[in-house]
Design a protein around this motif. Structure first.
Motif, PDB file in Angstrom:
ATOM      1  N   PRO A   1       0.832  -1.279  -0.038  1.00 31.63           N
ATOM      2  CA  PRO A   1       0.094   0.042  -0.645  1.00 31.63           C
ATOM      3  C   PRO A   1       0.872   1.103   0.284  1.00 31.63           C
ATOM      4  N   PHE A   2       2.131   1.409   0.782  1.00 34.44           N
ATOM      5  CA  PHE A   2       3.182   2.259   0.729  1.00 34.44           C
ATOM      6  C   PHE A   2       3.436   2.910  -0.996  1.00 34.44           C
ATOM      7  N   GLU A   3       4.170   1.648  -1.663  1.00 27.86           N
ATOM      8  CA  GLU A   3       4.408   1.831  -2.911  1.00 27.86           C
ATOM      9  C   GLU A   3       3.090   2.298  -3.903  1.00 27.86           C
ATOM     10  N   LEU A   4       2.300   1.850  -3.405  1.00 25.38           N
ATOM     11  CA  LEU A   4       0.916   2.209  -4.433  1.00 25.38           C
ATOM     12  C   LEU A   4       0.633   3.708  -4.696  1.00 25.38           C
ATOM     13  N   SER A   5       0.935   3.784  -2.946  1.00 24.42           N
ATOM     14  CA  SER A   5       0.139   5.765  -2.609  1.00 24.42           C
ATOM     15  C   SER A   5       1.727   6.160  -2.897  1.00 24.42           C
ATOM     16  N   PHE A   6       2.886   6.108  -2.703  1.00 24.70           N
ATOM     17  CA  PHE A   6       3.325   6.862  -2.499  1.00 24.70           C
ATOM     18  C   PHE A   6       5.096   6.776  -3.475  1.00 24.70           C
ATOM     19  N   PRO A   7       4.424   6.414  -4.781  1.00 26.14           N
ATOM     20  CA  PRO A   7       5.462   6.770  -5.920  1.00 26.14           C
ATOM     21  C   PRO A   7       6.710   7.104  -5.803  1.00 26.14           C
ATOM     22  N   ASP A   8       6.857   8.701  -5.458  1.00 28.38           N
ATOM     23  CA  ASP A   8       7.384   9.233  -5.189  1.00 28.38           C
ATOM     24  C   ASP A   8       8.590   9.079  -4.156  1.00 28.38           C
TER      25      ASP A   8
ATOM     26  N   ILE B   1      -5.993   3.440  -4.252  1.00 27.36           N
ATOM     27  CA  ILE B   1      -6.410   1.428  -4.541  1.00 27.36           C
ATOM     28  C   ILE B   1      -5.529   1.032  -5.899  1.00 27.36           C
ATOM     29  N   ASN B   2      -5.892  -0.199  -6.046  1.00 24.85           N
ATOM     30  CA  ASN B   2      -4.985  -0.417  -7.420  1.00 24.85           C
ATOM     31  C   ASN B   2      -7.250  -0.594  -7.369  1.00 24.85           C
ATOM     32  N   VAL B   3      -7.104  -0.071  -8.563  1.00 23.38           N
ATOM     33  CA  VAL B   3      -8.553   0.900  -9.434  1.00 23.38           C
ATOM     34  C   VAL B   3      -8.492  -1.028 -10.060  1.00 23.38           C
ATOM     35  N   GLU B   4      -7.645  -1.292 -11.154  1.00 25.51           N
ATOM     36  CA  GLU B   4      -8.045  -2.164 -12.188  1.00 25.51           C
ATOM     37  C   GLU B   4      -8.451  -4.038 -11.018  1.00 25.51           C
ATOM     38  N   ARG B   5      -7.980  -3.908  -9.999  1.00 22.75           N
ATOM     39  CA  ARG B   5      -8.417  -5.000  -8.918  1.00 22.75           C
ATOM     40  C   ARG B   5      -9.089  -4.555  -8.385  1.00 22.75           C
TER      41      ARG B   5
ATOM     42  N   ASN C   1      -2.411  -9.477   1.939  1.00 20.26           N
ATOM     43  CA  ASN C   1      -2.535  -8.597   0.917  1.00 20.26           C
ATOM     44  C   ASN C   1      -3.024  -7.719   1.601  1.00 20.26           C
ATOM     45  N   LEU C   2      -2.879  -6.437   1.465  1.00 19.85           N
ATOM     46  CA  LEU C   2      -3.428  -4.916   2.259  1.00 19.85           C
ATOM     47  C   LEU C   2      -3.869  -4.426   0.609  1.00 19.85           C
ATOM     48  N   VAL C   3      -3.042  -4.277  -0.205  1.00 24.79           N
ATOM     49  CA  VAL C   3      -3.435  -3.833  -1.215  1.00 24.79           C
ATOM     50  C   VAL C   3      -4.896  -4.297  -2.404  1.00 24.79           C
TER      51      VAL C   3
ATOM     52  N   ALA D   1      -6.939  -5.615   0.191  1.00 21.10           N
ATOM     53  CA  ALA D   1      -7.748  -5.670   0.604  1.00 21.10           C
ATOM     54  C   ALA D   1      -7.893  -3.944   0.590  1.00 21.10           C
ATOM     55  N   ALA D   2      -7.588  -3.200   0.423  1.00 23.85           N
ATOM     56  CA  ALA D   2      -7.623  -2.072  -0.099  1.00 23.85           C
ATOM     57  C   ALA D   2      -8.939  -2.171  -0.898  1.00 23.85           C
ATOM     58  N   ALA D   3      -8.304  -2.891  -2.204  1.00 23.08           N
ATOM     59  CA  ALA D   3      -9.301  -2.743  -3.412  1.00 23.08           C
ATOM     60  C   ALA D   3     -10.343  -3.607  -3.138  1.00 23.08           C
ATOM     61  N   LEU D   4     -11.144  -4.584  -2.462  1.00 20.39           N
ATOM     62  CA  LEU D   4     -11.940  -4.767  -2.341  1.00 20.39           C
ATOM     63  C   LEU D   4     -13.018  -4.078  -1.138  1.00 20.39           C
ATOM     64  N   ALA D   5     -11.881  -3.480  -0.181  1.00 18.16           N
ATOM     65  CA  ALA D   5     -12.707  -1.897   0.960  1.00 18.16           C
ATOM     66  C   ALA D   5     -13.232  -1.291  -0.406  1.00 18.16           C
ATOM     67  N   GLY D   6     -12.422  -0.255  -1.617  1.00 18.78           N
ATOM     68  CA  GLY D   6     -12.516   0.720  -2.444  1.00 18.78           C
ATOM     69  C   GLY D   6     -14.078   0.118  -2.937  1.00 18.78           C
ATOM     70  N   CYS D   7     -14.650  -1.205  -3.101  1.00 21.64           N
ATOM     71  CA  CYS D   7     -15.930  -1.859  -3.679  1.00 21.64           C
ATOM     72  C   CYS D   7     -16.412  -1.946  -2.888  1.00 21.64           C
ATOM     73  N   CYS D   8     -17.188  -0.632  -1.378  1.00 20.79           N
ATOM     74  CA  CYS D   8     -18.297  -0.609  -0.147  1.00 20.79           C
ATOM     75  C   CYS D   8     -18.716   0.806  -0.348  1.00 20.79           C
ATOM     76  N   ASP D   9     -19.577   0.737  -0.292  1.00 23.95           N
ATOM     77  CA  ASP D   9     -20.544   2.102  -0.334  1.00 23.95           C
ATOM     78  C   ASP D   9     -19.832   2.682   1.157  1.00 23.95           C
ATOM     79  N   LEU D  10     -20.162   1.696   2.814  1.00 21.49           N
ATOM     80  CA  LEU D  10     -20.081   1.832   3.357  1.00 21.49           C
ATOM     81  C   LEU D  10     -19.023   0.791   4.080  1.00 21.49           C
ATOM     82  N   ILE D  11     -17.985   0.786   5.284  1.00 20.57           N
ATOM     83  CA  ILE D  11     -17.888   0.184   5.804  1.00 20.57           C
ATOM     84  C   ILE D  11     -18.267  -0.039   7.163  1.00 20.57           C
ATOM     85  N   ILE D  12     -18.762  -1.279   8.010  1.00 22.71           N
ATOM     86  CA  ILE D  12     -18.610  -1.537   9.783  1.00 22.71           C
ATOM     87  C   ILE D  12     -17.525  -1.772  10.389  1.00 22.71           C
ATOM     88  N   SER D  13     -16.807  -1.919  11.025  1.00 21.36           N
ATOM     89  CA  SER D  13     -15.737  -3.271  11.866  1.00 21.36           C
ATOM     90  C   SER D  13     -15.680  -2.516  12.995  1.00 21.36           C
TER      91      SER D  13
END
Length: 620
Positions: free
Chosen positions: A378-385, A435-439, A524-526, A528-540
């Motif tokens: 997730p850090f590599e994906l989010s902070f490419p610089d 998030i990994n939009v393709e995934r 695999n948090l990438v 996990a984040a992609a799956l979370a991105g498919c949601c309108d709301l998360i209850i945790s």
């Protein structure tokens, strides 16, 4: 008076006094011993036993005075020297060497005397001669298998070696042999505490408290137990009683302080912890660390962050304290400099602290981020610089093995410079993480009815089921009413779930619940984040899933025990935007929040749900 009759009367009085003493009637026995000494000041036995009563009543100096008189009258009696050694051990100014000399003197006259052998072993332990002490105690146990103190003191040696399982067995035997010895009960509780045998500890300590209601050590152990198991409110009266008995005891003040903090009584927590620091001659990082949490709970960010570094000195297993050759960043100009950021705590803490990384990237010539394996994606994906790499250090010393940077700082400590006020939280962009939009689109295609129905991600517990943390988690049956809410598609974000839980929710309760078992949500948090991105709301529940949602700007309803250092004394945390936290009422099980969440979910479904944000996030 007939001499023989007088002697017989004295002997009979001594016998009555000794019987009273053995029955615990110390003051009555003492009066009889004094009566004997008025008539016969040269009675060695009366002087000796009177001295013992003074020790039992808490006057060791007076005890030493009378026992020395007895020895002067009868210098060849081993038990007298043993009693002297015991009384001397109650005086803080007495050295272990002095006690050892007296114990050896007792054994020179009575080689098998248990009390003298036991005191000898204690002295040897304090002198660092543990092997000799161990041999002495083991031999004493063999020779006197019903002598409880030997078991207890050998248990202490084992405890100091961190062999808590074996120590527990000896403490248990000490309680069994001498249930009237409160110290054995205390030591058994401490051993169980180290072994996290909390379920067994509670009934034993409550029984001990009933037997010894005035024993403040037992009260303190009960307070520690209830704090550890997440029932701080139950521990409060015991913590207050323990401090009342010893108002300047730093350990007890720390316990009281952390209990106040857990109950959101931050001002009282700070007062207790500050007093603990004032009364402890040595460094007291536990008090300082909890003062940090208390200040944060009051919303005093400046003092809270300032004291937060004390966590590195506490020895907390959850905190990684690395060592570096390069200096720590002090907030100075980073232009044309390389700064290395590293993580010291768990996944949720790293994700939360990582929301400040873009601000460091904007300031520095170059940024290196060192993390655990699972956080790299997730850090590599989010902070490419930035250069994101695996943290490497020597396993024993924790010394860094790479030095290609000018300065370094722990991610969590960026708050000191970047979040000193609540206004500074507004600097953060939302979302910070990508998030990994393709995934995510692949996952989205697997959700039946995703375009027609609300999609809600859910997580009900962590894999860490330590008692205090488990107070924030739900079982699958307790969580079931949420995923049974009709006309909603539920997606499993639970990163550690077992087949039995999934079967219960899907087959047993017929929930509209998609498990996505092929996604490794833990490692695999990438994904996990992609799956979370498919949601309108998360209850945790209060786990890293909630931080994953908040940091990716997915609306989240989290729940659990009060977290004043996360909420900063507010109803909502400033770390994330569309994020709410439902606090479980003190003394109530976490399941009590479920009906409210169901009702809230139904209202959201009927009046607030809109798939637009989700579809825009996925570019659909």
């Amino acid at each position: 008076m007939n001499v023989k009759s007088a002697a017989a009367g004295t002997l009979e009085t001594l016998r009555k006094a000794l019987a009273l003493q053995q029955a615990g009637e110390i003051e009555k026995a003492q009066r009889l011993y004094k009566t004997v000494l008025k008539k016969n000041p040269a009675s060695a036995d009366a002087n000796n036993l009177l001295g013992v009563t003074y020790r039992q009543l808490g006057f060791p100096k007076r005890a030493v005075e009378f026992i020395r008189k007895a020895i002067a009258l009868a210098p060849d009696r081993g038990p007298y020297y043993a009693n002297l050694a015991r009384a001397l051990s109650d005086l803080p100014e007495t050295t272990p060497d002095e006690i050892l000399v007296v114990a050896d003197k007792a054994l020179s006259f009575s080689p098998s005397l248990p009390e003298a052998r036991n005191l000898r072993a204690i002295s040897l332990t304090k002198l660092g001669r543990e092997d000799e002490a161990e041999a002495e105690l083991l031999q004493l146990i063999q020779d006197q298998p019903t002598y409880a103190d030997a078991y207890r003191n050998y248990g202490v040696i084992l405890r100091d070696r961190k062999d808590h399982s074996k120590a527990l067995e000896f403490f248990k035997m000490a309680v069994q042999l001498d249930p009237g010895n409160s110290e054995a009960w205390v030591q058994r509780a401490r051993a169980r505490f180290e072994l996290e045998q909390f379920a067994e500890t509670e009934p034993e300590l409550l029984a001990a408290h009933k037997l010894f209601p005035e024993n403040s050590d037992i009260s303190h152990e009960l307070a520690r137990l209830y704090f550890k198991t997440g029932d701080a409110y139950l521990g409060l009266p015991y913590a207050e009683a323990a401090v009342a008995a010893q108002p300047n005891n730093p350990g007890r003040l720390v316990t009281l302080g952390v209990i106040y903090q857990a109950m959101r009584r931050s001002k009282e927590a700070i007062d207790a912890l500050a007093k603990a620091r004032a009364n402890w001659a040595e460094d007291i990082p536990t008090a300082e660390w909890n003062m940090s949490l208390a200040y944060l709970g009051l919303g005093n960010l400046e003092l809270g962050w300032k004291l937060a570094k004390a966590r590195f000195r506490t020895g907390l297993s959850s905190t990684l304290c690395r060592n570096f050759e390069q200096p720590e960043w002090d907030g100075s100009d980073l232009s044309n400099k390389t700064i290395m950021l590293w993580n010291d705590q768990g996944v949720g803490d790293a994700i939360r602290s990582g929301t400040m990384v873009p601000e460091i990237i904007a300031q520095a010539g170059h940024v290196i981020i060192e993390l655990s394996q699972k956080l790299l994606g997730p850090f590599e994906l989010s902070f490419p610089d930035a250069t994101v790499r695996l943290a490497t250090f020597e396993s024993l010393t924790l010394n860094a093995t790479q030095h290609d940077y000018d300065c370094q700082i722990c991610l969590s400590d960026l708050t000191h410079f970047l979040r000193p006020t609540f206004e500074d939280f507004k600097k953060a962009q939302h979302p910070v993480y990508r998030i990994n939009v393709e995934r995510a689109r692949e996952f989205h295609e697997r959700i039946p009815g995703a375009r027609e129905k609300p999609v809600v991600g859910v997580s009900w517990r962590s894999r860490n089921l330590a008692p205090a943390r488990a107070k924030s988690y739900l079982s699958a049956p307790e969580f079931a009413p949420i995923v049974e809410t009709p006309d909603i598609v539920f997606v499993n974000l639970q990163y550690i779930s077992i087949e039995r839980e999934l079967d219960f929710l899907i087959k047993g309760r017929g929930a509209n619940f998609l498990p996505f078992e092929d996604v490794d949500k833990f490692n695999n948090l990438v994904d996990a984040a992609a799956l979370a991105g498919c949601c309108d709301l998360i209850i945790s529940a209060n786990t890293s899933v909630a931080d994953l949602a908040g940091s990716h700007a997915v609306p989240c309803w989290s729940f659990g025990q009060d977290q004043p250092h996360f909420l900063f004394g507010r109803e909502t945390t400033p770390w994330y935007q569309d994020f709410s936290y439902t606090v479980v009422p003190q003394g109530e099980p976490v399941v009590t929040v479920v009906p409210g969440l169901v009702q809230r979910l139904e209202t959201w479904r009927d009046t607030q749900w809109d798939p637009a944000a989700r579809l825009a996030r996925l570019g659909l």
